[in-house]
Design an enzyme around this catalytic site. Structure first.
Site, PDB file in Angstrom:
ATOM      1  N   THR A 170      60.365 -14.979 -83.496  1.00  0.00           N
ATOM      2  CA  THR A 170      61.931 -14.465 -83.214  1.00  0.00           C
ATOM      3  C   THR A 170      62.509 -15.666 -84.420  1.00  0.00           C
ATOM      4  O   THR A 170      61.853 -16.596 -85.048  1.00  0.00           O
ATOM      5  CB  THR A 170      62.143 -15.285 -81.824  1.00  0.00           C
ATOM      6  OG1 THR A 170      61.657 -16.588 -81.549  1.00  0.00           O
ATOM      7  CG2 THR A 170      61.552 -14.177 -80.992  1.00  0.00           C
ATOM      8  N   LYS A 201      65.211 -19.223 -82.268  1.00  0.00           N
ATOM      9  CA  LYS A 201      64.689 -20.346 -81.506  1.00  0.00           C
ATOM     10  C   LYS A 201      64.951 -21.559 -82.183  1.00  0.00           C
ATOM     11  O   LYS A 201      66.075 -21.984 -82.887  1.00  0.00           O
ATOM     12  CB  LYS A 201      63.182 -20.539 -80.973  1.00  0.00           C
ATOM     13  CG  LYS A 201      63.131 -19.045 -79.971  1.00  0.00           C
ATOM     14  CD  LYS A 201      61.878 -19.302 -79.157  1.00  0.00           C
ATOM     15  CE  LYS A 201      61.771 -18.330 -78.061  1.00  0.00           C
ATOM     16  NZ  LYS A 201      61.251 -16.763 -78.785  1.00  0.00           N
ATOM     17  N   GLU A 221      67.945   3.838 -90.901  1.00  0.00           N
ATOM     18  CA  GLU A 221      66.316   3.977 -90.670  1.00  0.00           C
ATOM     19  C   GLU A 221      65.592   4.023 -91.952  1.00  0.00           C
ATOM     20  O   GLU A 221      65.985   4.710 -92.900  1.00  0.00           O
ATOM     21  CB  GLU A 221      66.201   5.126 -89.727  1.00  0.00           C
ATOM     22  CG  GLU A 221      66.343   5.148 -88.248  1.00  0.00           C
ATOM     23  CD  GLU A 221      67.735   5.661 -87.876  1.00  0.00           C
ATOM     24  OE1 GLU A 221      68.735   5.531 -88.810  1.00  0.00           O
ATOM     25  OE2 GLU A 221      68.012   6.103 -86.834  1.00  0.00           O
ATOM     26  N   ASP A 236      51.723 -16.031 -83.113  1.00  0.00           N
ATOM     27  CA  ASP A 236      53.239 -15.911 -82.576  1.00  0.00           C
ATOM     28  C   ASP A 236      53.871 -17.300 -82.648  1.00  0.00           C
ATOM     29  O   ASP A 236      53.539 -18.082 -81.830  1.00  0.00           O
ATOM     30  CB  ASP A 236      53.173 -15.367 -80.952  1.00  0.00           C
ATOM     31  CG  ASP A 236      54.557 -15.188 -80.618  1.00  0.00           C
ATOM     32  OD1 ASP A 236      55.603 -15.848 -81.422  1.00  0.00           O
ATOM     33  OD2 ASP A 236      54.845 -14.475 -79.698  1.00  0.00           O
ATOM     34  N   TYR A 272      73.909   2.919 -89.664  1.00  0.00           N
ATOM     35  CA  TYR A 272      72.476   3.198 -89.462  1.00  0.00           C
ATOM     36  C   TYR A 272      71.694   3.267 -90.686  1.00  0.00           C
ATOM     37  O   TYR A 272      72.404   3.561 -91.842  1.00  0.00           O
ATOM     38  CB  TYR A 272      72.508   4.431 -88.835  1.00  0.00           C
ATOM     39  CG  TYR A 272      72.250   4.650 -87.098  1.00  0.00           C
ATOM     40  CD1 TYR A 272      71.113   3.919 -86.848  1.00  0.00           C
ATOM     41  CD2 TYR A 272      73.301   5.108 -86.452  1.00  0.00           C
ATOM     42  CE1 TYR A 272      71.044   3.843 -85.475  1.00  0.00           C
ATOM     43  CE2 TYR A 272      72.947   4.931 -84.979  1.00  0.00           C
ATOM     44  CZ  TYR A 272      71.738   4.517 -84.529  1.00  0.00           C
ATOM     45  OH  TYR A 272      71.488   4.577 -83.271  1.00  0.00           O
ATOM     46  N   ARG A 292      69.654 -13.693 -82.639  1.00  0.00           N
ATOM     47  CA  ARG A 292      68.479 -13.041 -81.924  1.00  0.00           C
ATOM     48  C   ARG A 292      68.017 -12.073 -82.710  1.00  0.00           C
ATOM     49  O   ARG A 292      68.461 -10.991 -82.975  1.00  0.00           O
ATOM     50  CB  ARG A 292      69.125 -12.798 -80.534  1.00  0.00           C
ATOM     51  CG  ARG A 292      69.667 -13.812 -79.763  1.00  0.00           C
ATOM     52  CD  ARG A 292      70.032 -13.021 -78.392  1.00  0.00           C
ATOM     53  NE  ARG A 292      68.854 -13.578 -77.626  1.00  0.00           N
ATOM     54  CZ  ARG A 292      68.426 -14.523 -76.840  1.00  0.00           C
ATOM     55  NH1 ARG A 292      69.255 -15.374 -76.891  1.00  0.00           N
ATOM     56  NH2 ARG A 292      67.421 -14.637 -76.250  1.00  0.00           N
TER      57      ARG A 292
HETATM   58  N1  DSN Z   1      62.001 -16.551 -73.431  1.00  0.00           N
HETATM   59  C1  DSN Z   1      61.494 -17.300 -74.389  1.00  0.00           C
HETATM   60  C2  DSN Z   1      61.207 -18.620 -73.976  1.00  0.00           C
HETATM   61  O1  DSN Z   1      61.915 -19.239 -73.413  1.00  0.00           O
HETATM   62  O2  DSN Z   1      60.272 -19.261 -74.413  1.00  0.00           O
HETATM   63  C3  DSN Z   1      60.099 -16.677 -74.819  1.00  0.00           C
HETATM   64  O3  DSN Z   1      60.346 -15.548 -75.413  1.00  0.00           O
END
Ligand code: DSN
Length: 416
Positions: A223, A226, A53, A197, A51, A232
């Site tokens: 994120t 991707k 924080e 984003d 942990y 993740r």
């Molecule tokens: N679930 C994602 C996507 O497939 O684009 C976005 O967060």
């Protein structure tokens, strides 16, 4: 995973089946990828036990000698790669990252303006079913009905009319490059903060295959799993002036202890994304998307906006007289995995829409190039033209498996 195999054979077996699924299928879900073994090792490390924080040098628990160094390294690598003034690497994923931005700058009821969900926006950009649409006054802009493109004049009109506190640029299903300068000008004209984003195209930005929003946006969220090909997780990047507000919103505003194993894996992914190899990867993602888009166009598929500039494409199947869901399920049976997706001005419902979405980040990670994209396009055409032909699906799945064997997926080379 010998210990897991002995201790919990059920979960071991399911993970192993998923490994084979990822190894043997062509994965075209635009938000998915294959991480490296190094990223996976960091994700599965003892850092999950700790942990912490707070932030490096200012924690609420002791024992942070190594965690502080790991988080600082992740931040330094992200700053070097993206050139942002301040970076928070703690958001658990994209939705919490976006919520943290709202918590930092908005009061309940304040107005945000983002791309409409059915037009390619994300749930957290103000969709009515999401907290972003329930707690805030969420306005949206749409794509042009004729071209499927963003129309910056109408976004400006909408922004001037609703005067959002935050203008959101970014998407989950828009196949073109965003004009960040135009978004900046609109945000300035209406007095909004500009949030980008870039979750979908962060890897392309990192690899120089997509313009960077960093010079234009007040805040950039992404994120890390991707096109960036990390674990993740998520990051928020901002100008130094917003650093304190963002950090306070992430912790203690929205989250407790950061997931240190994820932070370490983000650092590993950022190191990988800083290489020339990754630049080539990012460029190849775009080339592969274009090759697939061209093949599908030649077969009479109706690509929203007519093509792609990034890693994804959106196809309206109305002219093929098949729904997105039936097409996606037939393709899955044939070893080609993608998702059904709403298209702009879709006459069908979101759970049974008219389109499919395809992306090339994952297949490019396993080394596919234009030649394989053409083959995939031909398979997609054959399956969608004859969606009830289960023999064809089985034969195609075998051919897909054969192709995949020649291009081992990263992180899965331990499988026979
Ligand atoms: N679930 C994602 C996507 O497939 O684009 C976005 O967060």
């Amino acid at each position: 995973m010998h210990t897991l195999q002995q201790q919990d054979p059920d979960i071991f077996s399911l993970i192993q089946q998923e490994e084979f699924r990822q190894k043997e299928k062509i994965r075209l879900i635009a938000s998915e990828n294959y991480v490296s073994k190094a990223v996976m090792e960091a994700t599965g490390s003892v850092l999950t036990n700790k942990y912490s924080e707070g932030y490096p040098g200012k924690r609420y628990y002791e024992g942070q000698q190594f965690i502080d160094q790991i988080e600082s390294l992740a931040i330094r690598r992200a700053k070097d790669l993206f050139g942002a003034e301040h970076i928070n690497v703690q958001p658990y994923s994209g939705s919490p990252a976006n919520l943290a931005v709202y918590l930092a700058f908005l009061n309940p009821g304040d107005t945000i303006l983002g791309m409409a969900l059915p037009h390619g926006g994300h749930l957290t950009h103000g969709a009515k079913v999401s907290i972003s649409g329930k707690y805030f006054t969420a306005e949206s802009y749409s794509l042009d009905e004729q071209t499927g493109l963003l129309n910056y004049d109408t976004i400006r009109e909408k922004a001037m009319a609703c005067r959002p506190k935050i203008l959101i640029a970014g998407h989950s299903a828009y196949p073109r490059i965003l004009d960040f300068l135009k978004f900046r000008e609109i945000a300035d004209a209406c007095g909004a903060l500009l949030m980008v984003d870039m979750a979908h195209f962060a890897g392309l930005v990192a690899g120089g295959a997509h313009p960077s929003p960093i010079p234009y946006a007040d805040i950039v969220t992404t994120t890390t799993h991707k096109s960036l090909r990390g674990p993740r997780g998520a990051m928020i990047m901002c100008k130094e002036a917003h650093a304190a507000a963002i950090d306070k919103a992430v912790f203690p505003g929205l989250q407790g202890g950061p997931h240190n194993n994820t932070t370490a894996a983000i650092a590993v992914a950022l190191k990988e994304a800083s290489t020339d190899e990754f630049k080539n990867y990012a460029a190849q993602i775009v080339k592969n998307a274009k090759a697939l888009a061209d093949t599908l166009s030649q077969k009479g598929f109706n690509l929203v906006t007519g093509g792609t500039d990034n890693h994804l494409m959106l196809i309206d199947l109305t002219n093929k007289e098949i729904t997105g869901k039936i097409a996606a399920k037939a393709l899955d049976a044939a070893g080609i995995v993608l998702n059904y997706n709403a298209v702009p001005y879709d006459k069908r419902k979101p759970f049974d829409p008219s389109g499919i979405r395809l992306g090339t980040a994952a297949v490019t990670s396993r080394g596919f190039k234009e030649e394989q994209m053409v083959q995939i396009g031909l398979w997609i055409d054959a399956i969608i033209s004859d969606p009830t032909n289960t023999v064809l699906q089985t034969e195609t799945a075998a051919a897909v498996k054969q192709l995949c064997t020649q291009y081992p997926a990263p992180g899965l080379d331990h499988l026979m």
